[in-house]
Design an enzyme around this catalytic site. Structure first.
Site, PDB file in Angstrom:
ATOM      1  N   ASP A 155      -5.715   9.595   8.912  1.00 60.95           N
ATOM      2  CA  ASP A 155      -4.249   8.490   9.550  1.00 60.95           C
ATOM      3  C   ASP A 155      -4.300   9.394  11.273  1.00 60.95           C
ATOM      4  OD1 ASP A 155      -3.189   7.390   7.055  1.00 60.95           O
ATOM      5  OD2 ASP A 155      -3.613   9.198   6.392  1.00 60.95           O
ATOM      6  N   GLU A 166       0.799  -1.481  -0.159  1.00 58.52           N
ATOM      7  CA  GLU A 166      -0.040  -0.215   0.016  1.00 58.52           C
ATOM      8  C   GLU A 166       0.802   1.345  -0.621  1.00 58.52           C
ATOM      9  OE1 GLU A 166      -3.078   2.057   2.797  1.00 58.52           O
ATOM     10  OE2 GLU A 166      -2.884  -0.512   3.358  1.00 58.52           O
ATOM     11  N   TYR A 210     -11.786  -3.209   2.278  1.00 53.98           N
ATOM     12  CA  TYR A 210     -10.813  -2.795   3.524  1.00 53.98           C
ATOM     13  C   TYR A 210     -11.621  -2.742   4.954  1.00 53.98           C
ATOM     14  CZ  TYR A 210      -6.832   0.089   5.887  1.00 53.98           C
ATOM     15  OH  TYR A 210      -6.168   0.679   6.134  1.00 53.98           O
TER      16      TYR A 210
END
Length: 258
Positions: free
Chosen positions: A59, A48, A171
């Site tokens: 994040d 990734e 995901y």
């Protein structure tokens, strides 16, 4: 290599996948290529490759700092695609970035650039499946998988819709919050794996950093584990980076074989 081909290869070997995140350009383009090589050498099945963005809302502090370092070093989309094209590892490369960068470059152009540079999948955390028509069409046209996220609070109807739009792998966000290392595997991870019924491989990320956590997630029904912050912390340390990256990848991959 296509993502589906990698999962088929692993299924034949009765293994699960290790998906490793690295922020492109942190600390430099050449260093990133060496890090990718160390990850693959250690056993990573899919890379990734993060395209840094100035406001990475999904994040945590570790990857935010990596993005800041990469941007300060000059990383941009043009250099990103040049670098991706120069990586010759026999694993799928997946772009993880934010929609602003895709939209500004041009949706059709972005998908085409991915395909031409060897990027076989795109993850866009801030793009809901319901609003992805244009990018979804561009990805299909260019043979690029578009990968969506499902969280512990995603409703049943949205899970169904998201799975219908996802290819490559889905995901699964293991817990609420942002990326970063954790000391345990949340019960919500096991619950959401039980709620998702699909032939698309299920990859779990956010918070996985060691062999024990990876093994627990796989035991719960995941087809892959996604590890990012643990690798990025090693990169940030600047100490014996490639050796430590390879060693951690090897330990994590052991869980995928067991």
């Amino acid at each position: 290599m296509r993502i589906a081909d990698k999962f088929a290869e692993l299924e034949n070997k009765r293994e699960k996948a290790l998906i490793a995140y690295v922020c492109a350009g942190d600390p430099s383009i050449e260093a990133t290529k060496e890090i990718v090589h160390a990850l693959v050498k250690g056993g990573a099945d899919i890379i990734e490759l993060g395209l840094p963005f100035s406001d990475p809302v999904a994040d945590g502090p570790t990857i935010q700092a990596a993005s800041t370092r990469a941007l300060a070093a000059g990383m941009n989309p043009d250099l990103y695609f040049e670098m991706a094209a120069s990586i010759k590892e026999n694993v799928p490369l997946v772009c993880m970035t934010y929609y602003n960068l895709i939209y500004k470059r041009g949706i059709e152009k972005y998908a085409k650039d991915c395909a031409e540079s060897g990027i076989t999948g795109i993850i866009v955390p801030d793009l809901p499946a319901e609003e992805s028509d244009e990018l979804h069409a561009a990805c299909r046209k260019n043979g690029v998988d578009l990968i969506f996220l499902i969280t512990p609070v995603t409703t049943e109807s949205r899970i169904k819709n998201t799975i219908g739009r996802t290819s490559g792998f889905v995901y699964i966000v293991s817990r609420l919050g942002v990326t970063g290392e954790r000391v345990d595997v949340a019960d919500s991870t096991k619950n959401i794996l039980e709620r998702i019924h699909t032939d698309v491989p299920k990859a779990v990320g956010f918070g996985i950093s060691n062999k024990q956590q990876a093994a627990e997630v796989i035991k719960a029904g995941a087809d892959a584990v996604i590890v990012g912050s643990a690798f990025v912390n090693i990169i940030a340390s600047g100490s014996d980076v490639n050796e430590r990256i390879e060693k951690l990848a090897s330990k994590l991959k052991e869980s995928c074989r067991e």
